[in-house]
Design a protein around this motif. Structure first.
Motif, short mmCIF file in Angstrom:
data_model
loop_
_atom_site.label_atom_id
_atom_site.label_comp_id
_atom_site.label_asym_id
_atom_site.label_seq_id
_atom_site.Cartn_x
_atom_site.Cartn_y
_atom_site.Cartn_z
N UNK A 1 -4.49 3.14 1.08
CA UNK A 1 -5.28 1.98 1.51
C UNK A 1 -5.82 2.20 2.92
N UNK A 2 -6.97 1.59 3.18
CA UNK A 2 -7.59 1.62 4.50
C UNK A 2 -7.59 0.22 5.08
N UNK A 3 -7.44 0.14 6.39
CA UNK A 3 -7.53 -1.16 7.07
C UNK A 3 -8.81 -1.18 7.89
N UNK A 4 -9.64 -2.19 7.67
CA UNK A 4 -10.91 -2.33 8.38
C UNK A 4 -10.82 -3.47 9.38
N UNK A 24 -14.87 -4.37 -5.24
CA UNK A 24 -13.69 -4.06 -6.03
C UNK A 24 -12.79 -3.12 -5.22
N UNK A 25 -11.55 -3.53 -5.03
CA UNK A 25 -10.62 -2.72 -4.24
C UNK A 25 -10.35 -3.28 -2.87
N UNK A 26 -11.05 -4.37 -2.48
CA UNK A 26 -10.84 -5.00 -1.17
C UNK A 26 -9.91 -6.19 -1.32
N UNK A 27 -9.03 -6.39 -0.32
CA UNK A 27 -8.10 -7.50 -0.36
C UNK A 27 -7.65 -7.84 1.06
N UNK A 28 -6.80 -8.83 1.19
CA UNK A 28 -6.22 -9.23 2.49
C UNK A 28 -7.32 -9.56 3.50
N UNK A 29 -8.28 -10.36 3.07
CA UNK A 29 -9.42 -10.71 3.92
C UNK A 29 -9.02 -11.78 4.94
N UNK A 30 -9.32 -11.51 6.21
CA UNK A 30 -9.03 -12.45 7.31
C UNK A 30 -10.29 -12.60 8.15
N UNK A 51 -10.62 4.76 -2.37
CA UNK A 51 -11.70 5.18 -3.26
C UNK A 51 -12.91 4.26 -3.20
N UNK A 52 -12.74 3.06 -2.65
CA UNK A 52 -13.86 2.15 -2.48
C UNK A 52 -14.40 2.16 -1.05
N UNK A 93 -11.48 5.48 -9.84
CA UNK A 93 -11.12 6.79 -9.33
C UNK A 93 -9.75 6.80 -8.68
N UNK A 94 -9.44 7.95 -8.08
CA UNK A 94 -8.17 8.13 -7.38
C UNK A 94 -8.43 8.28 -5.89
N UNK A 95 -7.58 7.65 -5.08
CA UNK A 95 -7.76 7.71 -3.63
C UNK A 95 -7.73 9.13 -3.09
#
Length: 306
Positions: A1-4, A24-30, A51-52, A93-95
């Motif tokens: 996972x990546x943190x933006x 698709x693949x994004x979460x934990x939105x603040x 992968x996203x 896909x795979x990360x």
């Protein structure tokens, strides 16, 4: 996972949030309105599957965040979250196979810049290798190859060729050419000084060296190993598995070849100097060809999967 971590101008926050919510693949939105001071704007945080990541970064840049705000990306070492697990499962896909082109360009830009530190590491590595070739000591040769920083500009050149980035290509080429020229000139002076102290001699260089004479006798195996090392090194960069770079560094004889050429130049040994130079160029060419083709194949495979 990546943190933006994004700094977003207030008038573009809604667009960015919609983009993240639709990825698709994004979460934990603040969203923290007005939290940023320099530059002024809103702070938006989120996690996204690797992968996203490349596609999302491209869309964020299309919104002008790199010019009017900020985009910062970090790898997440540990994320204990069912939402994160679900986001990774949903992303295509795979990360491990995903290439973050922006990250790769940024990383190779830093590693391919001609600097005092780069010159120091390359020169020291070449001097260590010079001791190794004169003493026929394989341990010193391996140590010198591990110290050498030349894979950085080689990777930068591969990336520049694939991304058609002439500035990165020029920067990488200058780092390689100037770096090796400076290292070899200084190592030639070093070998002359060592000879004056009785530590180096022509007889040692001309003697049978079963452990190191391959350095100035290039053959097709040299090119094959360089190609394999170029593939492995490129994969280690694009998959964030940097541990493999150590194995890559001690697989090719770029630094030892430069060292042998420098010592041979000091003694006027033309045959060894020419052979070592051919070995050096063969290794450099093999890595660049293999690295560039690896990146092209990765881009093609990921485009097909997308």
């Amino acid at each position: 996972m990546l943190h933006l971590r994004l700094i977003v101008p207030a008038d573009r926050t809604d667009d960015v949030v919609r983009l993240l919510e639709g990825t698709v693949g994004a979460t934990h939105l603040i969203v923290m309105p007005g939290a940023a001071r320099e530059p002024a704007g809103d702070v938006v945080l989120c996690d996204v599957a690797r992968e996203a990541g490349d596609g999302l970064l491209g869309e964020l840049r299309a919104l002008g965040l790199d010019e009017h705000g900020s985009i910062a990306v970090d790898d997440i070492g540990l994320s204990l979250s069912k939402r994160a697990d679900r986001a990774e499962a949903e992303a295509p896909g795979e990360g491990a196979d995903a290439v973050l082109w922006e990250h790769l360009t940024d990383a190779t830009h830093e590693e391919s810049t001609l600097s005092v530190t780069f010159l120091a590491f390359l020169t020291i590595a070449t001097m260590i290798a010079a001791c190794g070739v004169v003493l026929d000591n394989a341990v010193l040769i391996v140590g010198a190859m591990a110290v050498g920083p030349e894979f950085g500009p080689l990777a930068g050149l591969c990336t520049a060729l694939v991304r058609r980035a002439p500035r990165l290509a020029a920067r990488s080429g200058v780092a390689l050419i100037v770096g090796f020229v400076v290292a070899m000139v200084l190592t030639t002076g070093f070998s002359v000084l060592m000879d004056a102290f009785g530590l180096f001699s022509r007889d040692l260089l001309d003697a049978d060296r079963p452990n190191t004479d391959f350095i100035w006798k290039p053959d097709m195996f040299s090119f094959v190993v360089a190609v394999l090392a170029g593939i492995a090194g490129t994969l280690s960069l694009t998959s964030a598995k940097s541990g493999a770079l150590v194995g890559v560094a001690i697989s090719v004889t770029t630094v030892p070849a430069a060292a042998n050429a420098a010592v041979a130049l000091g003694y006027g040994e033309v045959e060894q100097m020419v052979g070592s130079s051919e070995q050096l160029l063969l290794n450099l060419a093999g890595i660049v060809v293999a690295g560039t083709l690896t990146l092209l194949v990765q881009r093609w495979l990921w485009a097909r999967r997308g």
